[in-house]
Motif scaffolding. Structure first.
Motif, PDB file in Angstrom:
ATOM      1  N   GLU A  69      49.629  47.322  39.962  1.00  7.46           N
ATOM      2  CA  GLU A  69      49.148  46.035  40.430  1.00  7.46           C
ATOM      3  C   GLU A  69      48.745  45.179  39.235  1.00  7.46           C
ATOM      4  OE1 GLU A  69      45.852  44.114  43.504  1.00  7.46           O
ATOM      5  OE2 GLU A  69      45.853  46.264  43.104  1.00  7.46           O
ATOM      6  N   VAL A  70      49.249  43.944  39.198  1.00 12.72           N
ATOM      7  CA  VAL A  70      48.858  42.961  38.190  1.00 12.72           C
ATOM      8  C   VAL A  70      48.313  41.768  38.962  1.00 12.72           C
ATOM      9  CG1 VAL A  70      49.604  41.462  36.310  1.00 12.72           C
ATOM     10  CG2 VAL A  70      50.619  43.747  36.570  1.00 12.72           C
ATOM     11  N   ARG A  71      47.031  41.422  38.704  1.00 10.56           N
ATOM     12  CA  ARG A  71      46.432  40.317  39.463  1.00 10.56           C
ATOM     13  C   ARG A  71      45.436  39.568  38.581  1.00 10.56           C
ATOM     14  NH1 ARG A  71      43.270  44.701  41.877  1.00 10.56           N
ATOM     15  NH2 ARG A  71      41.064  44.276  41.532  1.00 10.56           N
ATOM     16  N   ARG A  72      45.160  38.368  38.996  1.00 11.53           N
ATOM     17  CA  ARG A  72      44.159  37.543  38.309  1.00 11.53           C
ATOM     18  C   ARG A  72      42.804  37.835  38.902  1.00 11.53           C
ATOM     19  NH1 ARG A  72      46.585  34.165  34.798  1.00 11.53           N
ATOM     20  NH2 ARG A  72      48.795  33.800  35.161  1.00 11.53           N
ATOM     21  N   GLY A  73      41.788  37.881  38.022  1.00 14.95           N
ATOM     22  CA  GLY A  73      40.588  38.187  38.365  1.00 14.95           C
ATOM     23  C   GLY A  73      39.395  38.237  38.940  1.00 14.95           C
TER      24      GLY A  73
ATOM     25  N   ASP B 288      41.498  45.707  31.759  1.00 13.32           N
ATOM     26  CA  ASP B 288      40.748  44.511  32.143  1.00 13.32           C
ATOM     27  C   ASP B 288      40.792  43.504  30.994  1.00 13.32           C
ATOM     28  OD1 ASP B 288      38.970  42.590  32.976  1.00 13.32           O
ATOM     29  OD2 ASP B 288      37.417  44.007  33.588  1.00 13.32           O
TER      30      ASP B 288
ATOM     31  N   THR C 222      39.173  52.931  32.111  1.00 12.96           N
ATOM     32  CA  THR C 222      39.191  51.474  32.092  1.00 12.96           C
ATOM     33  C   THR C 222      39.143  51.018  30.637  1.00 12.96           C
ATOM     34  OG1 THR C 222      38.039  51.353  34.211  1.00 12.96           O
ATOM     35  CG2 THR C 222      38.021  49.376  32.851  1.00 12.96           C
TER      36      THR C 222
ATOM     37  N   VAL D 151      46.209  49.296  37.224  1.00 14.21           N
ATOM     38  CA  VAL D 151      45.802  47.938  37.589  1.00 14.21           C
ATOM     39  C   VAL D 151      45.585  47.147  36.304  1.00 14.21           C
ATOM     40  CG1 VAL D 151      44.040  46.520  38.717  1.00 14.21           C
ATOM     41  CG2 VAL D 151      44.685  48.729  39.706  1.00 14.21           C
TER      42      VAL D 151
ATOM     43  N   LEU E   6      44.039  43.479  35.161  1.00 11.95           N
ATOM     44  CA  LEU E   6      43.252  42.318  35.604  1.00 11.95           C
ATOM     45  C   LEU E   6      43.351  41.221  34.551  1.00 11.95           C
ATOM     46  CD1 LEU E   6      40.092  44.289  36.790  1.00 11.95           C
ATOM     47  CD2 LEU E   6      41.945  43.399  38.210  1.00 11.95           C
TER      48      LEU E   6
ATOM     49  N   CYS F  36      52.979  42.590  41.485  1.00 11.29           N
ATOM     50  CA  CYS F  36      52.731  41.903  40.229  1.00 11.29           C
ATOM     51  C   CYS F  36      52.838  40.398  40.416  1.00 11.29           C
ATOM     52  CB  CYS F  36      53.735  42.375  39.173  1.00 11.29           C
ATOM     53  SG  CYS F  36      53.617  44.159  38.858  1.00 11.29           S
TER      54      CYS F  36
ATOM     55  N   ARG G 103      40.120  40.172  31.503  1.00 14.05           N
ATOM     56  CA  ARG G 103      39.480  38.962  32.026  1.00 14.05           C
ATOM     57  C   ARG G 103      38.594  38.247  31.007  1.00 14.05           C
ATOM     58  NH1 ARG G 103      37.177  41.400  37.529  1.00 14.05           N
ATOM     59  NH2 ARG G 103      36.706  43.049  36.048  1.00 14.05           N
TER      60      ARG G 103
ATOM     61  N   THR H 250      42.857  51.203  34.502  1.00 15.86           N
ATOM     62  CA  THR H 250      42.662  49.760  34.616  1.00 15.86           C
ATOM     63  C   THR H 250      42.594  49.145  33.232  1.00 15.86           C
ATOM     64  OG1 THR H 250      41.421  50.058  36.662  1.00 15.86           O
ATOM     65  CG2 THR H 250      41.178  47.947  35.538  1.00 15.86           C
TER      66      THR H 250
END
Length: 193
Positions: free
Chosen positions: A189-193, A116, A93, A138, A140, A160, A118, A114
Motif C-alpha cells: 500500500e502506498v498512500r498519502r498521509g 514513513d 517502521t 506500507v 506513507l 498504490c 510524511r 512501514t
C-alpha cells in the motif's frame, strides 16, 4: 512377489545428495546452495531413479516422494533466499526525517513493514526501493510530495498511487521521489498521509 530395493536406495541417495549440498553451503559460506537448490538436487536424484524404475518397471514409490518435493522446490524458488535475522522479521517502521536520511533501499522478510516519509521535504530527486517477502508493506507520503510509483505484488494485493507522476495537493512542480515497491506474498500500500 519380491520387494525391489530401488525405492529405498534412491531415497537414500537423494537424502545423501541433499546433505552433501547442505554441507557444501555451510563449509563454504556460499549463498548459492539455498533451500530451493538443495531440494532440486534431491529431486534430480529422484528423477534419475524414476527413469531407471521406468525401464525396470520398479520404484513406483518414488512418485509419492517426487510430488511433494517438486512442490517444495517450486515454492522455494518463488520465495528465493530468505534472510531470517531478527531485523527482517516482525514489525518494522522506518522514519527518515530529511531527504538525506532516506536510504536507497528498504526490505523485510516476514511481518509488517512501514516506510514513513510524511516528515520529509525533498531537496533533490530521490529513488527508493521498498520490498517485502511475506506480510505487509506500507509507504506513507506527505500530501504534497511528487511521486512516481511502480508497485508490484507477485501473490497478493497492491494499492498504490495512480501510474505516472502524482503531485499530490500542490501540483507537480519540484523534486520527484521515484518509488519502486514490491511484495512477494502479501499486500502493498502506498498512500498519502
Amino acid at each position: 512377489r519380491t520387494h525391489s530395493p530401488l525405492t529405498t536406495l534412491v531415497i537414500g541417495l537423494a537424502t545423501l545428495a541433499a546433505a552433501a549440498a547442505t554441507a557444501l553451503a555451510v563449509a563454504t559460506g556460499s549463498d548459492w546452495p539455498n533451500p530451493g537448490r538443495i531440494g532440486a538436487v534431491a529431486l534430480a536424484v529422484i528423477g534419475v531413479g524414476l527413469l531407471i524404475g521406468g525401464f525396470l518397471r520398479k520404484g513406483y514409490g518414488l512418485l509419492v516422494v517426487a510430488g511433494p518435493l517438486a512442490g517444495f522446490v517450486i515454492l522455494a524458488s518463488l520465495v528465493g533466499s530468505l534472510d531470517l535475522n531478527s531485523e527482517n522479521m516482525g514489525d518494522r517502521t522506518w522514519v527518515p526525517l530529511t531527504a538525506a536520511d532516506i536510504d536507497p533501499a528498504y526490505s523485510g522478510g516476514f511481518g509488517s513493514f512501514t516506510l514513513d516519509l510524511r516528515n520529509v521535504t525533498l531537496t533533490e530527486d530521490k529513488t527508493v526501493d521498498v520490498s517485502g517477502q511475506f506480510g505487509e508493506v506500507v509507504v506513507l507520503l506527505p500530501p504534497g510530495m511528487n511521486v512516481e510509483n511502480h508497485c508490484t505484488a507477485q501473490f497478493g494485493d497492491a494499492q498504490c498511487l495512480p501510474d505516472g507522476l502524482d503531485g499530490g495537493a500542490d501540483g507537480t512542480d519540484g523534486h520527484v521521489l521515484t518509488l519502486n515497491a514490491d511484495i512477494r506474498f502479501g499486500s502493498m500500500e502506498v498512500r498519502r498521509g
